[in-house]
Design a protein around this motif. Sequence first.
Motif, PDB file in Angstrom:
ATOM      1  N   LYS A   1      51.626  -4.651  31.416  1.00 16.97           N
ATOM      2  CA  LYS A   1      50.697  -5.724  31.790  1.00 16.97           C
ATOM      3  C   LYS A   1      51.374  -7.088  31.695  1.00 16.97           C
ATOM      4  CE  LYS A   1      45.899  -7.101  30.969  1.00 16.97           C
ATOM      5  NZ  LYS A   1      44.680  -6.824  30.166  1.00 16.97           N
ATOM      6  N   LYS A   2      52.192  -7.267  30.669  1.00 15.68           N
ATOM      7  CA  LYS A   2      52.906  -8.535  30.495  1.00 15.68           C
ATOM      8  C   LYS A   2      53.858  -8.787  31.664  1.00 15.68           C
ATOM      9  CE  LYS A   2      55.675 -11.023  27.055  1.00 15.68           C
ATOM     10  NZ  LYS A   2      56.247 -10.955  25.680  1.00 15.68           N
ATOM     11  N   LEU A   3      54.581  -7.756  32.083  1.00 16.38           N
ATOM     12  CA  LEU A   3      55.492  -7.906  33.221  1.00 16.38           C
ATOM     13  C   LEU A   3      54.726  -8.190  34.508  1.00 16.38           C
ATOM     14  CD1 LEU A   3      58.102  -5.063  32.539  1.00 16.38           C
ATOM     15  CD2 LEU A   3      58.403  -7.524  32.212  1.00 16.38           C
ATOM     16  N   MET A   4      53.597  -7.505  34.692  1.00 19.61           N
ATOM     17  CA  MET A   4      52.788  -7.740  35.889  1.00 19.61           C
ATOM     18  C   MET A   4      52.312  -9.190  35.954  1.00 19.61           C
ATOM     19  SD  MET A   4      52.732  -4.960  37.616  1.00 19.61           S
ATOM     20  CE  MET A   4      54.421  -4.860  37.044  1.00 19.61           C
ATOM     21  N   ASN A   5      51.908  -9.714  34.810  1.00 17.31           N
ATOM     22  CA  ASN A   5      51.449 -11.105  34.769  1.00 17.31           C
ATOM     23  C   ASN A   5      52.571 -12.062  35.158  1.00 17.31           C
ATOM     24  OD1 ASN A   5      48.866 -10.388  33.995  1.00 17.31           O
ATOM     25  ND2 ASN A   5      49.251 -10.670  31.806  1.00 17.31           N
ATOM     26  N   GLU A   6      53.789 -11.779  34.701  1.00 18.90           N
ATOM     27  CA  GLU A   6      54.928 -12.633  35.049  1.00 18.90           C
ATOM     28  C   GLU A   6      55.205 -12.600  36.550  1.00 18.90           C
ATOM     29  OE1 GLU A   6      56.760 -14.732  33.472  1.00 18.90           O
ATOM     30  OE2 GLU A   6      56.112 -14.402  31.407  1.00 18.90           O
ATOM     31  N   ILE A   7      55.088 -11.425  37.146  1.00 20.17           N
ATOM     32  CA  ILE A   7      55.417 -11.266  38.563  1.00 20.17           C
ATOM     33  C   ILE A   7      54.322 -11.829  39.457  1.00 20.17           C
ATOM     34  CG2 ILE A   7      55.804  -9.544  40.383  1.00 20.17           C
ATOM     35  CD1 ILE A   7      57.060  -7.779  38.129  1.00 20.17           C
ATOM     36  N   GLU A   8      53.069 -11.621  39.083  1.00 11.45           N
ATOM     37  CA  GLU A   8      51.957 -11.991  39.956  1.00 11.45           C
ATOM     38  C   GLU A   8      51.517 -13.437  39.794  1.00 11.45           C
ATOM     39  OE1 GLU A   8      49.920  -7.552  40.208  1.00 11.45           O
ATOM     40  OE2 GLU A   8      49.096  -9.061  38.855  1.00 11.45           O
ATOM     41  N   PHE A   9      51.807 -14.028  38.631  1.00 21.76           N
ATOM     42  CA  PHE A   9      51.366 -15.398  38.384  1.00 21.76           C
ATOM     43  C   PHE A   9      52.175 -16.379  39.228  1.00 21.76           C
ATOM     44  CE2 PHE A   9      51.954 -19.440  36.094  1.00 21.76           C
ATOM     45  CZ  PHE A   9      50.646 -19.875  36.048  1.00 21.76           C
ATOM     46  N   THR A  10      51.492 -17.296  39.895  1.00 24.56           N
ATOM     47  CA  THR A  10      52.162 -18.316  40.699  1.00 24.56           C
ATOM     48  C   THR A  10      51.566 -19.678  40.385  1.00 24.56           C
ATOM     49  OG1 THR A  10      52.541 -16.752  42.489  1.00 24.56           O
ATOM     50  CG2 THR A  10      52.754 -19.074  43.025  1.00 24.56           C
ATOM     51  N   ASP A  11      52.415 -20.595  40.004  1.00 30.03           N
ATOM     52  CA  ASP A  11      52.005 -21.974  39.749  1.00 30.03           C
ATOM     53  C   ASP A  11      52.597 -22.826  40.866  1.00 30.03           C
ATOM     54  OD1 ASP A  11      51.663 -24.586  38.903  1.00 30.03           O
ATOM     55  OD2 ASP A  11      52.006 -24.114  36.792  1.00 30.03           O
ATOM     56  N   GLU A  12      51.752 -23.506  41.620  1.00 28.03           N
ATOM     57  CA  GLU A  12      52.228 -24.267  42.778  1.00 28.03           C
ATOM     58  C   GLU A  12      53.236 -25.333  42.392  1.00 28.03           C
ATOM     59  OE1 GLU A  12      48.888 -25.762  44.869  1.00 28.03           O
ATOM     60  OE2 GLU A  12      48.176 -23.788  45.515  1.00 28.03           O
ATOM     61  N   GLU A  13      53.147 -25.821  41.146  1.00 28.25           N
ATOM     62  CA  GLU A  13      54.076 -26.856  40.719  1.00 28.25           C
ATOM     63  C   GLU A  13      55.371 -26.268  40.162  1.00 28.25           C
ATOM     64  OE1 GLU A  13      52.110 -29.375  37.971  1.00 28.25           O
ATOM     65  OE2 GLU A  13      50.609 -30.083  39.389  1.00 28.25           O
ATOM     66  N   GLU A  14      55.395 -24.951  40.013  1.00 28.80           N
ATOM     67  CA  GLU A  14      56.562 -24.295  39.440  1.00 28.80           C
ATOM     68  C   GLU A  14      57.600 -24.031  40.521  1.00 28.80           C
ATOM     69  OE1 GLU A  14      56.237 -20.123  38.019  1.00 28.80           O
ATOM     70  OE2 GLU A  14      56.471 -21.045  36.059  1.00 28.80           O
ATOM     71  N   ILE A  15      58.889 -24.144  40.150  1.00 25.65           N
ATOM     72  CA  ILE A  15      59.946 -23.822  41.100  1.00 25.65           C
ATOM     73  C   ILE A  15      59.882 -22.335  41.395  1.00 25.65           C
ATOM     74  CG2 ILE A  15      62.438 -23.762  41.463  1.00 25.65           C
ATOM     75  CD1 ILE A  15      62.668 -26.086  39.506  1.00 25.65           C
ATOM     76  N   SER A  16      59.742 -21.974  42.657  1.00 21.35           N
ATOM     77  CA  SER A  16      59.655 -20.563  43.024  1.00 21.35           C
ATOM     78  C   SER A  16      60.169 -20.388  44.439  1.00 21.35           C
ATOM     79  CB  SER A  16      58.211 -20.079  42.920  1.00 21.35           C
ATOM     80  OG  SER A  16      58.119 -18.726  43.259  1.00 21.35           O
TER      81      SER A  16
END
Length: 413
Positions: free
Chosen positions: A271-286
Amino acid sequence: MVQTGDDAVAKKLLIVSSYHRACGIAQYVEALEGPLRLQADCEVEIVPLPVDIFRAQSNYARKAAKQQLAEIIKLVRSADVVNLQLEPGLFGLTPFSIWRRIGAIIDASKRVIITYHTVPQMEGERVSLNPRGLWHFLRSWRGNFVFDRLFKKVRNNPQKFRHIVQTSREARNFALIGLSTETIFHQPLSFLSRQERNVIDESRIKMEVSERYNIEGKKFLGCFGFLNEYKGIEVAVRAMKYLPEDYHLLIVGGLHPEGILRHTIDQPYIKKLMNEIEFTDEEEISSSNLIERVHFCGALGNREFNEVMLACDAIILPYAEVGQTSSGPAAMALDLARPIYCSRNQCFKELDRYQPGMLAFFEVGNHVELAEKIRRSDGTGKERVAARGAYLERYNVESRAALYLLAFENLAR
């Protein structure tokens, strides 16, 4: 060989270990077996530990465990030297059952080589009043319970034992707690034989792996081993957000069988890994959607595991500091001459001592530093390539097998 009249009778080395199961120690013994048999003048036999039965707690399992242990003891008595692949959890769940079985095997043995996959910690585990802290404290207490009794037996009859550890630090620590230096051997882990390395077709394997995961023309980074909190795979996932879109991360491995929560599909680390992969912050470099760039390959067999690792442009080992003494994925990556980016923890610092400069380090948990070093190809420089080549010449599964036979001859003479 022992002469009896006109006949030559081979002495016997019996290896007591997990074997042919989803376990790093089993994989290590399976890799060691071939070179050991090729080099040995003695008979080599492997007796598999019934790990699941030893760890089960039902009345039926206890009865079955007692019967299985009796069969192991019978084989142990017939051997000239017994090699115990020591990880306490392989022998049971409670410290009392673990020591009862280990102690019985040692008492029945004429001579013993102990390979330590876990060692006692010089720094005691502090009590922390939360579930994870209590679990670590109890696990440390269990280990100390076993090692205190083991070393008492060793001190009572030191010449009965030889000790194989994975780093020079462990060898020094064993000497400090009173074990004779002449009985201690150390060398890092290794898995692939020279023959296996010589037949590898890297170009073909990389093409096949890229087609298998539909990532042709991309750069592959890989995290390998059981999915576990201390492996820090989320650090590699976070680093992906700071890397160009042509970088893909392959996560190879599944949950450890003993770490799967029963009666629920919610597994905390997944679940922790899924949260890292699926979470998107528009202000975050991605760079792009991580769902398309992070690939779960699952738990693979030894051959496919090796092929995926060989196909990777670099291996990432972002482990936490847990007092670990060695890393199977690091050893395999060195066997395959892969660039390695790893946390600057004690385990990897000790490994780097065998050939300084072969590993590219980043601070534990620092995904920004990891991404920066990958971007500038810190792990693939000429000096690092040369260091990894020099390491592989000295430390390999053949030299590891020779170390066992040296310890065997030391005891059996």
